[in-house]
Enzyme design. Sequence first.
Site, short mmCIF file in Angstrom:
data_model
loop_
_atom_site.label_atom_id
_atom_site.label_comp_id
_atom_site.label_asym_id
_atom_site.label_seq_id
_atom_site.Cartn_x
_atom_site.Cartn_y
_atom_site.Cartn_z
N GLU A 49 -21.95 -8.12 2.92
CA GLU A 49 -22.63 -7.50 4.07
C GLU A 49 -21.79 -7.67 5.34
O GLU A 49 -21.64 -6.73 6.13
CB GLU A 49 -24.01 -8.12 4.25
CG GLU A 49 -24.74 -7.67 5.49
CD GLU A 49 -25.82 -8.66 5.90
OE1 GLU A 49 -26.28 -8.56 7.05
OE2 GLU A 49 -26.18 -9.52 5.08
N ASP A 53 -20.26 -4.32 7.21
CA ASP A 53 -20.64 -3.99 8.59
C ASP A 53 -19.42 -3.58 9.41
O ASP A 53 -19.47 -2.63 10.20
CB ASP A 53 -21.35 -5.19 9.21
CG ASP A 53 -21.70 -4.96 10.67
OD1 ASP A 53 -22.56 -4.11 10.94
OD2 ASP A 53 -21.12 -5.64 11.54
N ASP A 119 -28.96 -4.40 4.55
CA ASP A 119 -27.93 -5.36 4.14
C ASP A 119 -27.24 -4.89 2.87
O ASP A 119 -26.01 -5.01 2.72
CB ASP A 119 -28.56 -6.74 3.89
CG ASP A 119 -29.13 -7.35 5.17
OD1 ASP A 119 -28.81 -6.85 6.27
OD2 ASP A 119 -29.89 -8.32 5.05
N GLU A 122 -24.69 -2.10 3.54
CA GLU A 122 -23.43 -2.62 4.09
C GLU A 122 -22.63 -3.35 3.01
O GLU A 122 -21.39 -3.24 2.96
CB GLU A 122 -23.73 -3.54 5.26
CG GLU A 122 -24.28 -2.81 6.47
CD GLU A 122 -24.66 -3.72 7.61
OE1 GLU A 122 -24.79 -3.22 8.74
OE2 GLU A 122 -24.83 -4.94 7.37
#
Length: 235
Positions: A49, A53, A119, A122
Amino acid sequence: MGLKRPKGDALAIALRDRTGYSFRDIALLQTALTHSSAVKAKTNNERLEFLGDRVLGLVVAEMLFRLFPDAREGDLAPRFNALVDARTCGAIGLELGLDQLIRADAAVKAGKGGNYLSDAVEALIAAIYLDGGMEPARAFIMRYWEPRSRSVIDKPRNPKSELQEWVAQANGARPEYVIERREGPDHQPVFTVAVNVSGFAPSRASGPSRRAAEEAAATEFLLREGVWSGERAAS
């Protein structure tokens, strides 16, 4: 009862058409879709995650830079913030059907706070990047984020703020949030919150934090009373 969650090659096949990418490292894909709350899981998607991101942010920033060559920074920033927002990622997670594929504690999924989906999206981006490189990751992001880039203008408003404004206009009162339950271990709690508004039935929702549960309860109230449409809540 829903269908049994696919694993291994079946999981890769289930995501191939949805992502446009065929995974070579199936274990990496499984990690991307394993939440930290999953029972007996040896790995989870928190590190992925973190990486995803950053990959998402870079690709979206570049996409907006190219799509809007005459836009000023002040015009690009709100679009960027909206596109990488957890609500947008969560909506894409639902579009991908990740809610049926993620390995997570039932209480987390029942919370419907959206964070676990965001989450996972990502983490999925990071897994594609690590398994196939930047171009497959960019292609996946463009597939789902580019159509949204022309319609989204700014970051979705907080449902608590919208509820407070609506209630103030309706009867001059203020919403009151009450924690009814706190479940789960300390490192992965699930909060159940009720929002009380004078003259209306309470709305309840759960989430991985008090804030997430309050926002989910406010959203439930706005949807129930017709202040928001389903499309507005997912935007």
